[in-house]
Design a protein around this motif. Sequence first.
Motif, PDB file in Angstrom:
ATOM      1  N   ASN A  89       0.870  -1.053  -0.158  1.00 38.04           N
ATOM      2  CA  ASN A  89      -0.084   0.057  -0.240  1.00 38.04           C
ATOM      3  C   ASN A  89       0.767   1.314   0.012  1.00 38.04           C
ATOM      4  O   ASN A  89       0.371   2.269   0.014  1.00 38.04           O
ATOM      5  N   LYS A  90       2.163   1.243  -0.121  1.00 36.07           N
ATOM      6  CA  LYS A  90       3.044   2.331  -0.087  1.00 36.07           C
ATOM      7  C   LYS A  90       2.671   3.433   1.032  1.00 36.07           C
ATOM      8  O   LYS A  90       2.605   4.391   0.886  1.00 36.07           O
ATOM      9  N   VAL A  91       2.769   2.668   2.216  1.00 41.61           N
ATOM     10  CA  VAL A  91       2.566   3.543   3.527  1.00 41.61           C
ATOM     11  C   VAL A  91       3.452   3.162   4.429  1.00 41.61           C
ATOM     12  O   VAL A  91       4.147   1.989   4.503  1.00 41.61           O
ATOM     13  N   ALA A  92       3.885   3.894   5.348  1.00 39.00           N
ATOM     14  CA  ALA A  92       4.532   3.620   6.537  1.00 39.00           C
ATOM     15  C   ALA A  92       3.603   2.899   7.849  1.00 39.00           C
ATOM     16  O   ALA A  92       2.487   3.318   7.820  1.00 39.00           O
ATOM     17  N   LEU A  93       3.876   2.097   8.357  1.00 29.97           N
ATOM     18  CA  LEU A  93       3.325   1.280   9.081  1.00 29.97           C
ATOM     19  C   LEU A  93       3.923   0.975  10.457  1.00 29.97           C
ATOM     20  O   LEU A  93       5.075   0.497  10.678  1.00 29.97           O
ATOM     21  N   LEU A  94       3.142   1.495  11.688  1.00 29.41           N
ATOM     22  CA  LEU A  94       3.695   1.112  13.288  1.00 29.41           C
ATOM     23  C   LEU A  94       2.806   0.149  13.592  1.00 29.41           C
ATOM     24  O   LEU A  94       1.693   0.542  13.975  1.00 29.41           O
ATOM     25  N   LEU A  95       3.256  -1.177  13.610  1.00 25.47           N
ATOM     26  CA  LEU A  95       2.435  -2.220  14.332  1.00 25.47           C
ATOM     27  C   LEU A  95       2.584  -2.128  15.893  1.00 25.47           C
ATOM     28  O   LEU A  95       3.655  -2.570  16.138  1.00 25.47           O
ATOM     29  N   LYS A  96       1.590  -1.761  16.685  1.00 25.20           N
ATOM     30  CA  LYS A  96       1.760  -1.642  18.049  1.00 25.20           C
ATOM     31  C   LYS A  96       2.073  -2.864  18.701  1.00 25.20           C
ATOM     32  O   LYS A  96       1.354  -3.736  18.175  1.00 25.20           O
ATOM     33  N   GLY A  97       2.387  -2.910  19.929  1.00 26.45           N
ATOM     34  CA  GLY A  97       2.522  -4.095  20.864  1.00 26.45           C
ATOM     35  C   GLY A  97       3.916  -4.291  21.366  1.00 26.45           C
ATOM     36  O   GLY A  97       4.889  -3.659  21.121  1.00 26.45           O
ATOM     37  N   HIS A  98       4.023  -5.332  21.954  1.00 27.68           N
ATOM     38  CA  HIS A  98       5.401  -5.743  22.423  1.00 27.68           C
ATOM     39  C   HIS A  98       6.422  -5.877  21.334  1.00 27.68           C
ATOM     40  O   HIS A  98       6.017  -6.567  20.232  1.00 27.68           O
ATOM     41  N   GLN A  99       7.491  -5.047  21.312  1.00 28.94           N
ATOM     42  CA  GLN A  99       8.417  -5.003  20.227  1.00 28.94           C
ATOM     43  C   GLN A  99       7.642  -4.435  19.045  1.00 28.94           C
ATOM     44  O   GLN A  99       7.553  -5.203  17.904  1.00 28.94           O
ATOM     45  N   THR A 100       7.302  -3.155  19.129  1.00 32.04           N
ATOM     46  CA  THR A 100       6.765  -2.474  18.150  1.00 32.04           C
ATOM     47  C   THR A 100       7.348  -2.859  16.838  1.00 32.04           C
ATOM     48  O   THR A 100       8.606  -2.464  16.684  1.00 32.04           O
ATOM     49  N   VAL A 101       6.668  -2.918  15.566  1.00 30.16           N
ATOM     50  CA  VAL A 101       7.402  -3.040  14.271  1.00 30.16           C
ATOM     51  C   VAL A 101       7.028  -1.763  13.513  1.00 30.16           C
ATOM     52  O   VAL A 101       5.917  -1.530  13.432  1.00 30.16           O
ATOM     53  N   VAL A 102       8.056  -1.278  12.931  1.00 26.08           N
ATOM     54  CA  VAL A 102       7.872  -0.044  12.216  1.00 26.08           C
ATOM     55  C   VAL A 102       8.407  -0.359  10.813  1.00 26.08           C
ATOM     56  O   VAL A 102       9.587  -0.658  10.809  1.00 26.08           O
ATOM     57  N   VAL A 103       7.620  -0.011   9.692  1.00 24.19           N
ATOM     58  CA  VAL A 103       7.839  -0.474   8.394  1.00 24.19           C
ATOM     59  C   VAL A 103       7.918   0.884   7.456  1.00 24.19           C
ATOM     60  O   VAL A 103       6.645   1.515   7.546  1.00 24.19           O
ATOM     61  N   SER A 104       8.892   0.945   6.629  1.00 22.12           N
ATOM     62  CA  SER A 104       8.963   2.100   5.495  1.00 22.12           C
ATOM     63  C   SER A 104       8.076   1.858   4.345  1.00 22.12           C
ATOM     64  O   SER A 104       7.812   0.522   3.979  1.00 22.12           O
ATOM     65  N   PRO A 105       7.445   2.452   3.697  1.00 25.06           N
ATOM     66  CA  PRO A 105       6.761   2.004   2.269  1.00 25.06           C
ATOM     67  C   PRO A 105       7.671   1.211   1.561  1.00 25.06           C
ATOM     68  O   PRO A 105       7.231   0.404   0.723  1.00 25.06           O
ATOM     69  N   ASP A 106       9.112   1.496   1.649  1.00 24.09           N
ATOM     70  CA  ASP A 106       9.768   0.829   0.693  1.00 24.09           C
ATOM     71  C   ASP A 106      10.411  -0.570   1.437  1.00 24.09           C
ATOM     72  O   ASP A 106      11.034  -1.344   0.831  1.00 24.09           O
ATOM     73  N   GLY A 107       9.912  -1.115   2.518  1.00 20.62           N
ATOM     74  CA  GLY A 107       9.944  -2.257   3.056  1.00 20.62           C
ATOM     75  C   GLY A 107      11.144  -2.467   4.228  1.00 20.62           C
ATOM     76  O   GLY A 107      11.353  -3.311   4.600  1.00 20.62           O
ATOM     77  N   ARG A 108      11.777  -1.037   4.633  1.00 18.96           N
ATOM     78  CA  ARG A 108      12.579  -1.235   5.734  1.00 18.96           C
ATOM     79  C   ARG A 108      12.122  -1.423   6.980  1.00 18.96           C
ATOM     80  O   ARG A 108      10.760  -0.624   7.119  1.00 18.96           O
ATOM     81  N   VAL A 109      12.441  -2.347   7.737  1.00 19.08           N
ATOM     82  CA  VAL A 109      11.950  -2.581   9.174  1.00 19.08           C
ATOM     83  C   VAL A 109      12.866  -2.278  10.190  1.00 19.08           C
ATOM     84  O   VAL A 109      14.212  -2.626  10.338  1.00 19.08           O
TER      85      VAL A 109
END
Length: 117
Positions: A89-109
Amino acid sequence: SGLSTHPETKVGLLHLLKKVRNRFQNLPVVIDADALNLLASTKELFPAYLPKNAVLTPHPGEMARLTGTSSKVVQSNRIRSAKQFATKNKVALLLKGHQTVVVSPDGRVSINRDLRQ
Protein backbone atom coordinates in the motif's frame (compact mmCIF):
# COMPACT_ATOMS: atom_id res chain seq x y z
CA SER A 1 -14.43 9.51 22.50
CA GLY A 2 -13.15 8.53 19.05
CA LEU A 3 -13.98 9.53 15.53
CA SER A 4 -16.78 6.90 15.34
CA THR A 5 -17.53 4.43 12.60
CA HIS A 6 -20.86 5.88 11.46
CA PRO A 7 -21.49 5.79 7.69
CA GLU A 8 -21.41 9.61 7.52
CA THR A 9 -18.01 9.64 9.22
CA LYS A 10 -16.72 7.12 6.69
CA VAL A 11 -17.83 9.30 3.79
CA GLY A 12 -16.15 12.33 5.36
CA LEU A 13 -12.92 10.45 6.08
CA LEU A 14 -12.69 9.04 2.56
CA HIS A 15 -13.35 12.50 1.10
CA LEU A 16 -10.61 14.02 3.26
CA LEU A 17 -8.08 11.28 2.43
CA LYS A 18 -8.79 11.51 -1.29
CA LYS A 19 -8.39 15.28 -1.19
CA VAL A 20 -5.06 14.96 0.62
CA ARG A 21 -3.92 12.28 -1.85
CA ASN A 22 -4.86 14.33 -4.91
CA ARG A 23 -4.06 17.90 -3.85
CA PHE A 24 -1.73 17.90 -0.87
CA GLN A 25 0.66 15.01 -1.54
CA ASN A 26 3.34 16.31 0.85
CA LEU A 27 0.99 16.77 3.80
CA PRO A 28 1.82 14.21 6.50
CA VAL A 29 -1.14 12.07 7.55
CA VAL A 30 -1.31 9.73 10.53
CA ILE A 31 -4.21 7.27 10.54
CA ASP A 32 -5.16 5.60 13.82
CA ALA A 33 -8.06 4.11 15.79
CA ASP A 34 -11.53 4.49 14.25
CA ALA A 35 -10.03 5.83 11.01
CA LEU A 36 -8.25 2.47 10.65
CA ASN A 37 -11.48 0.62 11.33
CA LEU A 38 -13.26 2.70 8.69
CA LEU A 39 -10.50 1.99 6.18
CA ALA A 40 -10.67 -1.72 6.99
CA SER A 41 -14.23 -1.74 5.72
CA THR A 42 -13.03 -0.37 2.35
CA LYS A 43 -9.95 -2.53 1.69
CA GLU A 44 -10.60 -2.55 -2.05
CA LEU A 45 -10.36 1.26 -2.06
CA PHE A 46 -6.93 1.59 -0.40
CA PRO A 47 -5.13 2.58 -3.61
CA ALA A 48 -7.60 5.37 -4.34
CA TYR A 49 -7.71 6.83 -0.84
CA LEU A 50 -4.48 6.24 1.07
CA PRO A 51 -2.23 9.30 0.72
CA LYS A 52 1.33 8.52 -0.32
CA ASN A 53 3.58 8.08 2.69
CA ALA A 54 0.66 8.05 5.13
CA VAL A 55 1.50 6.58 8.53
CA LEU A 56 -0.86 3.91 9.86
CA THR A 57 -0.61 2.92 13.53
CA PRO A 58 -2.70 -0.22 14.12
CA HIS A 59 -2.65 -2.54 17.11
CA PRO A 60 -2.88 -6.25 16.18
CA GLY A 61 -6.70 -6.27 16.15
CA GLU A 62 -6.87 -3.29 13.80
CA MET A 63 -4.14 -4.84 11.65
CA ALA A 64 -6.18 -8.03 11.41
CA ARG A 65 -9.18 -6.04 10.19
CA LEU A 66 -7.02 -4.17 7.65
CA THR A 67 -5.59 -7.40 6.26
CA GLY A 68 -8.72 -9.54 6.53
CA THR A 69 -7.03 -12.04 8.85
CA SER A 70 -7.07 -12.61 12.60
CA SER A 71 -5.04 -11.14 15.45
CA LYS A 72 -3.52 -14.59 15.90
CA VAL A 73 -2.24 -14.58 12.30
CA VAL A 74 -0.87 -11.04 12.68
CA GLN A 75 0.84 -11.91 15.96
CA SER A 76 2.32 -15.13 14.56
CA ASN A 77 4.53 -13.09 12.23
CA ARG A 78 4.30 -9.40 13.07
CA ILE A 79 7.17 -8.40 10.79
CA ARG A 80 5.78 -10.18 7.73
CA SER A 81 2.25 -8.84 8.28
CA ALA A 82 3.47 -5.26 8.69
CA LYS A 83 5.96 -5.41 5.82
CA GLN A 84 3.52 -6.92 3.33
CA PHE A 85 0.88 -4.32 4.10
CA ALA A 86 3.27 -1.35 4.08
CA THR A 87 4.95 -2.23 0.80
CA LYS A 88 1.75 -3.23 -0.99
CA ASN A 89 0.00 0.00 0.00
CA LYS A 90 3.08 2.27 -0.07
CA VAL A 91 2.57 3.54 3.48
CA ALA A 92 4.57 3.62 6.67
CA LEU A 93 3.17 1.25 9.25
CA LEU A 94 3.72 1.13 13.00
CA LEU A 95 2.35 -2.16 14.36
CA LYS A 96 1.81 -1.52 18.06
CA GLY A 97 2.53 -4.06 20.75
CA HIS A 98 5.45 -5.78 22.42
CA GLN A 99 8.45 -5.02 20.22
CA THR A 100 6.61 -2.51 18.04
CA VAL A 101 7.34 -3.04 14.34
CA VAL A 102 7.87 0.01 12.12
CA VAL A 103 8.00 -0.47 8.34
CA SER A 104 8.70 2.18 5.71
CA PRO A 105 6.85 2.20 2.36
CA ASP A 106 9.95 0.68 0.72
CA GLY A 107 10.01 -2.25 3.17
CA ARG A 108 12.73 -1.20 5.61
CA VAL A 109 11.94 -2.61 9.05
CA SER A 110 12.80 -1.35 12.53
CA ILE A 111 11.81 -3.03 15.77
CA ASN A 112 11.58 -1.41 19.18
CA ARG A 113 13.46 -3.93 21.26
CA ASP A 114 13.18 -2.06 24.56
CA LEU A 115 13.33 -4.88 27.10
CA ARG A 116 12.34 -2.84 30.15
CA GLN A 117 9.44 -4.36 32.02
